[in-house]
Write a protein that holds these residues in place. Structure first.
Motif, PDB file in Angstrom:
ATOM      1  N   THR A   3      17.725  15.480  -9.229  1.00  0.00           N
ATOM      2  CA  THR A   3      17.894  15.889 -10.768  1.00  0.00           C
ATOM      3  C   THR A   3      18.638  16.891 -11.196  1.00  0.00           C
ATOM      4  O   THR A   3      18.785  18.071 -10.625  1.00  0.00           O
ATOM      5  CB  THR A   3      16.408  15.809 -11.156  1.00  0.00           C
ATOM      6  OG1 THR A   3      16.432  16.178 -12.610  1.00  0.00           O
ATOM      7  CG2 THR A   3      15.567  16.978 -10.383  1.00  0.00           C
ATOM      8  N   THR A 221      18.467   5.849 -14.400  1.00  0.00           N
ATOM      9  CA  THR A 221      17.106   5.222 -14.289  1.00  0.00           C
ATOM     10  C   THR A 221      17.486   3.936 -15.295  1.00  0.00           C
ATOM     11  O   THR A 221      18.340   3.940 -16.196  1.00  0.00           O
ATOM     12  CB  THR A 221      16.066   5.822 -14.782  1.00  0.00           C
ATOM     13  OG1 THR A 221      15.956   6.164 -16.151  1.00  0.00           O
ATOM     14  CG2 THR A 221      15.821   7.364 -13.874  1.00  0.00           C
ATOM     15  N   GLU A 224      16.200   5.214 -19.970  1.00  0.00           N
ATOM     16  CA  GLU A 224      17.067   6.102 -20.194  1.00  0.00           C
ATOM     17  C   GLU A 224      16.413   7.305 -21.258  1.00  0.00           C
ATOM     18  O   GLU A 224      16.453   8.336 -21.296  1.00  0.00           O
ATOM     19  CB  GLU A 224      18.455   5.952 -20.673  1.00  0.00           C
ATOM     20  CG  GLU A 224      18.680   5.243 -22.060  1.00  0.00           C
ATOM     21  CD  GLU A 224      17.963   3.998 -22.313  1.00  0.00           C
ATOM     22  OE1 GLU A 224      17.975   3.126 -21.223  1.00  0.00           O
ATOM     23  OE2 GLU A 224      17.415   3.604 -23.337  1.00  0.00           O
ATOM     24  N   ASP A 227      13.697   9.172 -19.512  1.00  0.00           N
ATOM     25  CA  ASP A 227      14.276  10.360 -18.634  1.00  0.00           C
ATOM     26  C   ASP A 227      14.776  11.441 -19.353  1.00  0.00           C
ATOM     27  O   ASP A 227      14.598  12.631 -19.153  1.00  0.00           O
ATOM     28  CB  ASP A 227      15.732   9.453 -17.965  1.00  0.00           C
ATOM     29  CG  ASP A 227      16.418  10.509 -17.162  1.00  0.00           C
ATOM     30  OD1 ASP A 227      15.961  11.757 -17.016  1.00  0.00           O
ATOM     31  OD2 ASP A 227      17.712  10.005 -16.439  1.00  0.00           O
ATOM     32  N   TRP A 230      11.664  13.580 -20.794  1.00  0.00           N
ATOM     33  CA  TRP A 230      11.095  14.550 -19.617  1.00  0.00           C
ATOM     34  C   TRP A 230      12.186  15.451 -19.451  1.00  0.00           C
ATOM     35  O   TRP A 230      11.846  16.461 -19.230  1.00  0.00           O
ATOM     36  CB  TRP A 230      10.680  13.541 -18.458  1.00  0.00           C
ATOM     37  CG  TRP A 230       9.433  12.572 -18.621  1.00  0.00           C
ATOM     38  CD1 TRP A 230       9.002  12.449 -19.868  1.00  0.00           C
ATOM     39  CD2 TRP A 230       9.103  11.688 -17.671  1.00  0.00           C
ATOM     40  NE1 TRP A 230       8.261  11.221 -19.507  1.00  0.00           N
ATOM     41  CE2 TRP A 230       8.187  10.880 -18.583  1.00  0.00           C
ATOM     42  CE3 TRP A 230       9.269  11.723 -16.388  1.00  0.00           C
ATOM     43  CZ2 TRP A 230       7.422   9.902 -17.965  1.00  0.00           C
ATOM     44  CZ3 TRP A 230       8.437  10.596 -15.723  1.00  0.00           C
ATOM     45  CH2 TRP A 230       7.483   9.801 -16.487  1.00  0.00           C
ATOM     46  N   THR A 231      13.483  15.350 -19.468  1.00  0.00           N
ATOM     47  CA  THR A 231      14.319  16.062 -19.327  1.00  0.00           C
ATOM     48  C   THR A 231      14.265  17.211 -20.524  1.00  0.00           C
ATOM     49  O   THR A 231      14.386  18.638 -20.150  1.00  0.00           O
ATOM     50  CB  THR A 231      15.883  15.763 -19.355  1.00  0.00           C
ATOM     51  OG1 THR A 231      15.823  14.701 -18.207  1.00  0.00           O
ATOM     52  CG2 THR A 231      16.872  16.533 -19.182  1.00  0.00           C
ATOM     53  N   GLY A 268      11.940   1.445 -14.399  1.00  0.00           N
ATOM     54  CA  GLY A 268      12.385   2.686 -15.114  1.00  0.00           C
ATOM     55  C   GLY A 268      11.152   3.781 -15.105  1.00  0.00           C
ATOM     56  O   GLY A 268      11.461   4.935 -14.818  1.00  0.00           O
ATOM     57  N   GLN A 271      10.972   4.943 -11.378  1.00  0.00           N
ATOM     58  CA  GLN A 271      12.093   5.559 -11.141  1.00  0.00           C
ATOM     59  C   GLN A 271      12.154   7.126 -11.640  1.00  0.00           C
ATOM     60  O   GLN A 271      12.501   8.123 -11.226  1.00  0.00           O
ATOM     61  CB  GLN A 271      13.578   4.813 -11.470  1.00  0.00           C
ATOM     62  CG  GLN A 271      13.759   3.681 -10.946  1.00  0.00           C
ATOM     63  CD  GLN A 271      14.965   2.690 -11.789  1.00  0.00           C
ATOM     64  OE1 GLN A 271      15.333   3.308 -12.573  1.00  0.00           O
ATOM     65  NE2 GLN A 271      15.336   1.928 -10.789  1.00  0.00           N
ATOM     66  N   ASN A 272      11.315   7.158 -12.948  1.00  0.00           N
ATOM     67  CA  ASN A 272      11.298   8.567 -13.662  1.00  0.00           C
ATOM     68  C   ASN A 272      10.542   9.053 -12.865  1.00  0.00           C
ATOM     69  O   ASN A 272      10.629  10.415 -12.953  1.00  0.00           O
ATOM     70  CB  ASN A 272      11.186   8.142 -15.052  1.00  0.00           C
ATOM     71  CG  ASN A 272      12.339   8.168 -16.148  1.00  0.00           C
ATOM     72  OD1 ASN A 272      13.208   9.096 -16.190  1.00  0.00           O
ATOM     73  ND2 ASN A 272      12.666   6.848 -16.478  1.00  0.00           N
ATOM     74  N   HIS A 276      11.428  12.723 -11.757  1.00  0.00           N
ATOM     75  CA  HIS A 276      11.051  14.142 -12.286  1.00  0.00           C
ATOM     76  C   HIS A 276       9.924  14.811 -11.789  1.00  0.00           C
ATOM     77  O   HIS A 276       9.421  15.943 -12.358  1.00  0.00           O
ATOM     78  CB  HIS A 276      10.847  13.530 -13.758  1.00  0.00           C
ATOM     79  CG  HIS A 276      12.178  13.473 -14.562  1.00  0.00           C
ATOM     80  ND1 HIS A 276      13.124  14.515 -14.892  1.00  0.00           N
ATOM     81  CD2 HIS A 276      12.666  12.383 -14.907  1.00  0.00           C
ATOM     82  CE1 HIS A 276      14.085  13.776 -15.551  1.00  0.00           C
ATOM     83  NE2 HIS A 276      13.953  12.402 -15.615  1.00  0.00           N
TER      84      HIS A 276
END
Lengths: 386, 115
Positions: A3, A221, A224, A227, A230-231, A268, A271-272, A276
């Motif tokens: 990440t 992912t 998106e 993602d 959370w980013t 998704g 994957q996230n 994360h």
């Protein structure tokens, strides 16, 4: 999988629970001046610092409505950019005729995120808004959604209330109840604790600078928007939910389209979580909510698809009542939201479809877990399904 | 439950608890001058919804219990089911705590290794 998010979290700034929660989240939609004909009509004030980005691939049936609903806002944006991702049905021409700027790459970008990033490179305004090409907005949606971004510099993104535009088929009805439940009870609670789980990709506004710093919409992912949300949290930014800002996407009307969407969403999500989980551990609320959602999704899939049918055979057919035993509890937020919208009958009629959809959700979640976690075979292809 | 993800109600119960905690947290913030009427309006709505959900669940439990009795479904057959559900929920709770602890330890190990 690695990440690129920053582990440093400006928690003092980001976790202050009182920051920005000043606008009235409970205001009934019927009380909004803009929606009372003939009273307090607001002037159209351009949102000069906003660019709306609309990724589109073969969206001829809906893209013109989307562009017109954006340009007809109480605060129309400075620019509306449609990324015609090599459509074959005249999407670009229709978008241009409706009043949008159109970008067409030489070849299909392969994903919604890819198309959005193409437009992001051309954005010069302070705010960027992402809207799906099959989504229309309530007339004051942009004005309301921009408010928390303008009020508080720590807010990186804001998302609104989602209601399916058409509620007719089993799948649309199921999704309608899911949204009423989620956006009436879960999302306001998440917002109160400062961490809406996801700023939905179909209608969200972003601070452009922060969006660029995060690398735009990532293609690592198949979800998106999750993602990106959370980013933002891991970088110490805030995300807000604005329930008064309403959008109307077209939801999958049949199992084929719904299957494509659920496949993307379930893969998704897994994957996230894999991408994360270390990064969100220092964020107690988010990590707890995500952890519980993951466990609940796994347990629900197993219970609905295997445990209950087996118990019904082995113990008693009465066990099948477990499929519907929580309906009265679900009805509380659903009917509250439906009453505000004057749609109580529609909501009640849609409950059986919701029960069907959540069982189908279980099938896709189990397949996603099996594929992503056990077989280590991630979903890499973005397959459009509304 | 998030739209598109299945849920049994475990997630829903978490949100009920969180909504019930909101007035307590808001009282704390009010005492420190960090609240407002708008915030209390949100808190009131979510907490009332949570209470209504609990009332609905309690009502359902009463109806189900009466139906089981009326159907001659003996308590000694229903009890194992209820006990299994309770054990299942407890195991899940413990599992989630263990997972969280494991993740924290793993993160601490990673931090030590990096240092």
């Amino acid at each position: 999988m690695t990440t690129s998010v920053h582990p440093h979290v400006e928690r003092d700034r980001a976790d202050d629970p009182t920051r920005g929660l000043t606008h009235d989240l409970t205001r009934d939609r019927r009380d909004r001046p803009a929606q009372r004909p003939g009273r307090h009509r607001r002037d159209r004030v351009p949102a000069d610092d906003l660019t709306v980005v609309i990724p589109a691939y073969d969206e001829a049936a809906s893209v013109a409505d989307t562009v017109r609903s954006v340009l007809g806002q109480t605060t129309p944006p400075a620019r509306v950019i449609v990324i015609d991702d090599c459509s074959t049905d005249g999407t670009g021409e229709l978008a241009r005729a409706a009043g949008a700027e159109v970008i067409r790459p030489e070849q299909n970008t392969g994903s919604k995120a890819g198309a959005q990033n193409l437009a992001l490179a051309q954005v010069t305004t302070a705010y960027t808004m992402a809207i799906d090409a099959d989504t229309t907005l309530a007339p004051d949606a942009i004005e309301l959604l921009l408010a928390p971004l303008a009020e508080d510099e720590s807010v990186a993104a804001a998302c609104g209330f989602v209601v399916p535009r058409h509620v007719s088929s089993v799948w649309e009805r199921g999704r309608y109840v899911e949204y009423l439940l989620s956006f009436t009870f879960y999302k306001p609670t998440q917002d109160y604790y400062g961490k809406p789980l996801i700023a939905s990709g179909c209608f969200s506004a972003y601070r452009t600078e922060v969006l660029r710093e995060a690398g735009g919409w990532s293609e690592r992912t198949r979800a998106e928007d999750m993602d990106l949300t959370w980013t933002f949290y891991q970088r110490g930014h805030r995300v807000r939910f604005v329930p008064e800002a309403v959008c109307y996407p077209i939801e999958p009307h049949d199992l084929d389209f719904m299957g494509k969407q659920l496949k993307r969403w379930s893969h998704g999500f897994v994957q996230n979580v894999r991408l994360h989980w270390r990064g969100i551990l220092p964020l107690p609320f988010l990590s707890t909510v995500v952890g519980v959602a993951m466990i609940d999704a796994l347990v629900a899939s197993l219970v609905y698809l295997f445990v209950l049918p087996v118990l019904a055979v082995v113990v008693s057919p009465w066990v099948l009542a477990a499929y519907v035993v929580d309906v009265p509890a679900i009805l509380v937020p659903v009917l509250l939201a439906a009453r505000r919208r004057g749609e109580v009958g529609k909501a009640l009629a849609s409950i059986p479809a919701f029960l069907v959809l959540r069982t189908v959700n279980g099938v896709f979640m189990l397949r996603a877990l099996w594929s992503e976690v056990v077989l280590r075979r991630p979903l890499l292809v973005y397959e459009k399904g509304h | 439950m998030t739209a598109g993800l299945p849920g049994t109600g475990l997630g829903g119960l978490l949100y009920v608890l969180l909504a019930l905690l909101m007035p307590v947290r808001e009282l704390y913030l009010t005492a420190r001058g960090r609240s407002s009427r708008e915030r209390w309006a949100v808190v009131g709505q979510q907490a009332l919804m949570a209470l209504a959900i609990i009332a609905a669940l309690a009502g359902t439990a009463v109806v189900v219990a009466r139906l089981l009795d009326a159907g001659g479904y003996a308590a000694d057959r229903a009890a194992p089911l209820v006990a299994s559900a309770a054990i299942g929920v407890s195991v899940l709770a413990v599992l989630s705590v263990l997972l969280r602890l494991w993740a924290l330890l793993d993160r601490r190990r990673a931090g030590t290794a990096a240092a």
